[in-house]
Enzyme design. Structure first.
Site: not given
Ligand code: C5P
Length: 414
Positions: A222-225, A289
């Protein structure tokens, strides 16, 4: 969560700045919740007048409202010494009339055109758009007379907000609870947007949040969005009168009233949802994102820990670029979250993805990017000089983007 640099120093958004709203309050046990509605309207920048029925002032005294809002507060037709025509004056200068909570009796009076107190007379005198948020016992709400009166109001263009299912004053659970104050205020913003917003009659599709690409049933890449920028864009489009659909990975915040939300998880799910919802839209704003790569295969069962020598190796494959493959007559807006060579990378994406506008942000700079309430972005459009905006609240960044979208749509229509 706030706390990022910029959160304290950047002015909070005022989506109702310059608007004058009459809040009509009627005799319902939910009248005390009108305090919070008044406060939220005022915080959103509106000038708020409060018109109470005599019964409302027993539940929620005018005195308390006077401490909350800067406008006129009155519960009495007969002692308005400063303006004997107060009902006409309030109605004439209002940008919107919101009656919250609205009792069954007030709804009946509105349907019949009876004006025997300040809120109902104001409703007759005004030509501004009207929203009504009913609150009553569920048996009363279900009564055919109440339903017929609400139908009459709807047919006249009145927006009906709620009610919700929940615990009622009687202690029973049923349909009749006043909508949450955040939603009532969101509805008022939508009402104003549909009346005179730059995107009224338009349909905007927004994506929000970071996608999650499954490694196995419990783990993901995943990512930090946080999804905040996308939510702000949906709100700003709604406030300009657009019909808004949001395809997102996170639960929407309170107050996103009027926005249709579809939750998805992976890039592929987002791609399918966007493809399905693209038909007939005027703008696609890809704030999500989206993962550029995902595990080539997701394990069917949870991968077991098997020691240092047996550490699993993840093989990634590229996802399909959602915005690049989306073609049609709609305006395409993309985002470029970068940590280096911001403008050069954003300009490349602008042309590679066939965008009409790209919002470039350096996610490493203070108060910008993932998780913060604020953002400092540069807008790039084909053939135009990059326009750097100051550090703003994400809602205000969204407003700048939506103003550009509205201008593009107008230019195309000419
Ligand atoms: O190429 P990059 O991922 O940096 O591009 C960012 C922009 O492209 C964002 O607007 C993002 O929503 C969009 N995007 C997409 N589909 C992908 C990857 C990114 O639409 N698979």
């Amino acid at each position: 969560m706030s706390g990022a640099p910029g959160d304290d120093t950047v002015a909070p958004p005022r989506p109702l700045a310059g608007r004058r709203i009459v809040l009509g309050v009627t005799g319902s046990i939910a009248a005390y919740r009108a305090f919070e509605i008044a406060r939220r309207l005022q915080e959103a920048g509106a000038t708020v007048d409060v018109a109470l029925t005599p019964n409302a002032s027993r539940f929620a005294p005018a005195f308390t409202f006077r401490n909350l809002v800067g406008g006129v507060v009155s519960d009495d037709l007969w002692t308005t010494a400063e303006d004997p025509e107060l009902h006409v004056a309030l109605g004439r200068r209002a940008d919107a009339l919101l009656i919250a909570p609205a009792s069954a009796t007030t709804i009946a009076k509105l349907a019949q055109g009876i004006g025997d107190n300040l809120p109902t007379l104001t409703a007759l005198a005004t030509r501004a758009p009207v929203a009504v948020a009913p609150a009553m016992d569920s048996a009363m709400f279900a009564h055919p007379a109440v339903q017929a009166n609400l139908e009459t109001l709807k047919a006249r263009g009145v927006m009906i907000v709620g009610p919700e299912r929940g615990r009622l004053a009687s202690g029973q659970v049923g349909l009749g609870r006043l909508s949450e104050p955040a939603d009532v205020v969101g509805a008022t913003r939508a009402l104003l947007g549909r009346h005179d917003g730059a995107l009224r009659g338009r349909h905007v599709l927004v994506t929000a949040g970071g996608t999650r690409e499954a490694i196995d049933p419990v783990r993901y890449v995943g990512n930090r969005s946080s999804g905040r920028m996308g939510f702000a864009l949906a709100e700003a489009a709604r406030d300009r009168g657009a019909a808004v659909t949001l395809v997102g990975t996170q639960a929407p915040p309170p107050g996103l009233y009027g926005v249709i939300v579809e939750r998805v998880e992976s890039a592929e799910e987002m791609r399918t949802a966007v493809a399905r919802r693209r038909e007939g839209i005027d703008a696609l704003i890809m704030a999500a994102a989206v993962a550029d790569y995902r595990p080539a295969e997701a394990a069917a069962e949870k991968i077991k820990k098997a020691g240092a020598d047996a550490a699993p190796v993840l093989t990634l494959e590229q996802t399909t670029d959602i915005v690049a493959e989306a073609s049609g007559r709609f305006i395409k807006v993309g985002f470029a979250a970068e940590t280096e060579d911001l403008l050069a990378n954003a300009a490349k994406k602008l042309s590679a993805k066939g965008l009409d506008l790209i919002v470039a942000n350096d996610v490493r700079s203070e108060g910008s990017g993932f998780g913060s309430e604020t953002n400092q972005v540069t807008l790039l459009a084909p053939g135009e000089e990059p326009a750097a905006l100051p550090l703003l609240h994400k809602y205000d960044v969204a407003c700048a983007v939506l103003d550009r979208v509205a201008a593009c749509l107008e230019a195309r229509a000419r």
